[in-house]
Design a protein around this motif. Structure first.
Motif, short mmCIF file in Angstrom:
data_model
loop_
_atom_site.label_atom_id
_atom_site.label_comp_id
_atom_site.label_asym_id
_atom_site.label_seq_id
_atom_site.Cartn_x
_atom_site.Cartn_y
_atom_site.Cartn_z
N LEU A 1 -20.98 34.85 30.46
CA LEU A 1 -21.34 34.00 29.31
C LEU A 1 -20.19 33.91 28.32
O LEU A 1 -19.86 32.82 27.83
N GLU A 2 -19.55 35.02 28.02
CA GLU A 2 -18.42 35.02 27.10
C GLU A 2 -17.28 34.16 27.64
O GLU A 2 -16.65 33.41 26.90
N ARG A 3 -17.02 34.24 28.93
CA ARG A 3 -15.96 33.42 29.53
C ARG A 3 -16.31 31.94 29.44
O ARG A 3 -15.46 31.10 29.15
N ALA A 4 -17.56 31.61 29.70
CA ALA A 4 -17.98 30.20 29.63
C ALA A 4 -17.88 29.68 28.20
O ALA A 4 -17.46 28.54 27.96
N ALA B 1 -14.26 29.07 27.43
CA ALA B 1 -13.81 27.84 28.08
C ALA B 1 -14.33 26.62 27.32
O ALA B 1 -13.61 25.62 27.16
N ALA B 2 -15.56 26.69 26.84
CA ALA B 2 -16.13 25.57 26.08
C ALA B 2 -15.36 25.37 24.77
O ALA B 2 -15.09 24.23 24.37
N ARG B 3 -15.01 26.46 24.11
CA ARG B 3 -14.22 26.34 22.86
C ARG B 3 -12.86 25.71 23.16
O ARG B 3 -12.39 24.86 22.40
N GLN B 4 -12.22 26.11 24.25
CA GLN B 4 -10.92 25.55 24.61
C GLN B 4 -11.05 24.06 24.94
O GLN B 4 -10.19 23.26 24.56
#
Length: 90
Positions: free
Chosen positions: A34-37, A40-43
């Motif tokens: 979840l943290e990785r997703a 990625a969404a913020r990027q």
């Protein structure tokens, strides 16, 4: 009978403990995913904002006109250079 009951309770306790360890492991793994997703969404949001800024900058009429003059040697249209075509009736 007491030995057998004790063995069953111990086996169930071990199974419950293993189940708890597995559940915690799965929760940690899913949290990391979840943290990785979210990262990625913020990027992607940052990239989208940058692309919108680039599009607004690159699409300005003054920039397009300057590039046309410089790279394509184009000049503004004047009434003296305008040619009008007319259709003759037969």
């Amino acid at each position: 009978m007491t030995g057998r009951l004790s063995f069953v309770v111990t086996a169930m306790l071990v199974l419950c403990a293993l189940s708890l360890v597995n559940a915690q492991y799965q929760a940690r793994r899913l949290f990391i995913e979840l943290e990785r997703a979210q990262s990625a969404a913020r990027q992607l949001d940052i990239d989208w904002a940058q692309l919108q800024l680039d599009q607004s900058t690159l699409g300005k009429n003054s920039r397009i006109e300057a590039l046309a003059r410089r790279d394509l040697n184009m000049v503004s249209l004047t009434p003296e250079r305008t040619q009008y075509l007319t259709v003759r009736d037969k």
